[in-house]
Design an enzyme around this catalytic site. Structure first.
Site, mmCIF file in Angstrom:
data_model
loop_
_atom_site.group_PDB
_atom_site.id
_atom_site.type_symbol
_atom_site.label_atom_id
_atom_site.label_comp_id
_atom_site.label_asym_id
_atom_site.label_seq_id
_atom_site.Cartn_x
_atom_site.Cartn_y
_atom_site.Cartn_z
ATOM 1 N N HIS A 122 0.828 -1.213 0.000
ATOM 2 C CA HIS A 122 0.000 0.000 0.000
ATOM 3 C C HIS A 122 0.859 1.258 0.000
ATOM 4 C CE1 HIS A 122 -3.712 -2.283 0.710
ATOM 5 N NE2 HIS A 122 -4.330 -1.171 0.374
ATOM 6 N N LYS A 159 -10.033 -8.688 7.765
ATOM 7 C CA LYS A 159 -10.712 -9.057 9.026
ATOM 8 C C LYS A 159 -10.387 -7.981 10.043
ATOM 9 C CE LYS A 159 -6.830 -11.110 11.133
ATOM 10 N NZ LYS A 159 -6.281 -10.883 12.471
#
Lengths: 280, 183
Positions: free
Chosen positions: B37, B102
């Site tokens: 990222h 999650k």
């Protein structure tokens, strides 16, 4: 005196590092299965996935979880043992290297974390704790610790006046705030006493117990049950989606403290609760 | 019964989905975690193209274990998503529509999902061997040097997911806990 070649340590660690990451322990599997009947519908679905996941991992010898973690190794070395054939530290790392490479486990360890983070490529170095104990055996335990639950673990330098109630609130707050992040149903390891560094070691060590294995001190055993009940009232449930089984167990390990501080540490562990031992 | 969803995601599909919906996802998705990222937003800052078309894309937060000979991919379960929160607004700006991970998301993500009509799916943390079964193709397309953190193009078939945060500001983790809490 008994002589043990460190090559035996390497071979043992290679074997148990792969086993720990690919074969779910029976106590955990039984807990999943026994908890299903009372669980929320969505929680039950998560537990069913976890059972199926463990079966696939075992059959195909692949990791239960892709995060095969930092290799935390605990060695209890008998004081009548003479280790020969080279450096113990290097033998331990070699066992991890072989296990993580030949077992197709993920390499997650990054060297030079502050200035130049680079993956070490073989998951070494391990974190090695050694204890010298009576006897002429060597017990080796590996707890491959993944990031999700590690990130949610906490230590708190509390005041002696905070008492049992203060520690209990710290336990509940930490699990509540962690919510779904550490992959519930979790195992909660509570360390109590010692110093800032030692208390986290105690908490970590408690995670080596089997589900349902109580503290030998009856009063602490009662407290474990009481706090586990409280944790399981939080409603976080399997996968954090809402349900009853937030934690499979809660273990307390104690050590004396000084008159000046009262540190609890909370070490959370995700549902696979990976831990394997062997004795040489 | 799970709702079948295909990538790339469109606003019309996303608007129909609500928290708690079980999803069976098929199509092409991309993997990226912390380090990838950072590199993606660095490329954006330099005005360069991303290694994949972000429009309608779904990013899976995963660093798989190595594939054994004969396997498409190793174990591939979700990592904790909040670590990617700071990057999400920029990813949404360039067209990302969905995330798989999650754990809870921060305010900026939940708001972003409403502003950009996007969605956050949960996969069961630790169910990595099971999830790998829904991945039928895998190719590293960028940042190979990052090892498990490299960007991979995955073709998935019926990946079992659940809607955690929809585009209307709802959060399954909050609602699920409310229902079952006995505090």
């Amino acid at each position: 005196m008994r002589t043990i070649d460190v090559k035996e340590v390497t071979a043992a660690l290679k074997k148990i590092s792969i086993e720990a990451c690919t074969v779910l322990n029976d106590d955990v599997m039984n807990c999943f299965k026994n908890s299903m009947k009372d669980e929320s519908p969505v929680g039950k679905a998560v537990l069913e996935q976890l059972v199926k996941n463990a079966e696939i991992a075992k059959d195909e010898k692949m990791p239960i979880c892709q995060d095969t973690g930092f290799s935390c190794v605990f060695m209890e070395i008998g004081q009548d043992v003479h280790l020969t054939g080279g450096s113990l530290r290097e033998a331990v790392d070699e066992g991890i290297r072989q296990g993580y490479t030949e077992g197709y486990l993920r390499k997650s360890v990054v060297k030079n974390p502050l200035l130049d983070p680079k993956n070490s490529g073989d998951n070494t170095p391990a974190i090695l704790h050694t204890d010298i104990v009576p006897g002429e055996k060597v017990k080796i335990t590996i707890v491959p610790k993944g990031g999700g639950s590690e990130n949610m673990s906490r230590v708190n330098m509390m005041k002696p006046a905070d008492g049992v109630e203060g520690v209990k609130q710290f336990v509940l707050d930490t699990v509540r705030n962690a919510g779904p992040n550490p992959c519930p149903p979790i195992v909660v390891g509570v360390g109590m006493g010692g110093t800032f560094d030692y208390v986290t070691y105690l908490a970590k060590k408690s995670l080596m117990r089997k589900i349902g294995e109580r503290n030998k001190d009856p009063k602490l055993a009662e407290l474990e049950k009481e706090w586990l009940d409280e944790v399981n009232k939080l409603g976080i449930g399997p996968g954090g989606l809402g349900g009853k089984l937030t934690a499979m167990d809660l273990f307390i390990e104690e050590y004396p403290r000084t008159i000046d501080y009262s540190p609890p540490a909370l070490y959370l562990y995700f549902h696979a609760a990976r831990c394997k031992s062997c004795i040489i | 019964m799970a709702i079948k969803v295909e990538t790339p995601l469109t606003d019309n599909v996303i608007k129909e989905l609500k928290i708690g919906d079980e999803i069976s996802l098929s199509g092409i998705i991309y993997t990226a975690r912390d380090a990838a990222h950072q590199k993606l937003v660095d490329l954006m800052a330099e005005g360069k193209d991303l290694p994949f078309d972000p429009k309608g894309s779904v990013i899976f937060y995963v660093g798989p274990s190595p594939a054994k000979p004969g396997q498409v991919i190793g174990a591939a379960g979700p990592t904790t998503s909040y670590r990617m929160d700071p990057f999400v607004p920029k990813m949404l700006e360039v067209g990302m529509k969905g995330m798989i991970g999650k754990g809870s998301r921060g305010e900026e993500v939940i708001k972003g999902l409403q502003d950009y009509t996007a969605i956050y799916f949960g996969a069961t943390g630790g169910a990595a061997a099971l999830l790998a079964k829904s991945i039928v193709e895998c190719e590293v397309i960028a940042f190979d040097d990052l090892g498990p953190e490299a960007v991979r193009k995955l073709t998935v078939k019926d990946m079992p997911l659940i809607v955690i945060n929809d585009c209307k500001g709802n959060d399954l983790y909050v609602e699920g806990r409310k229902e079952w809490s006995r505090e």
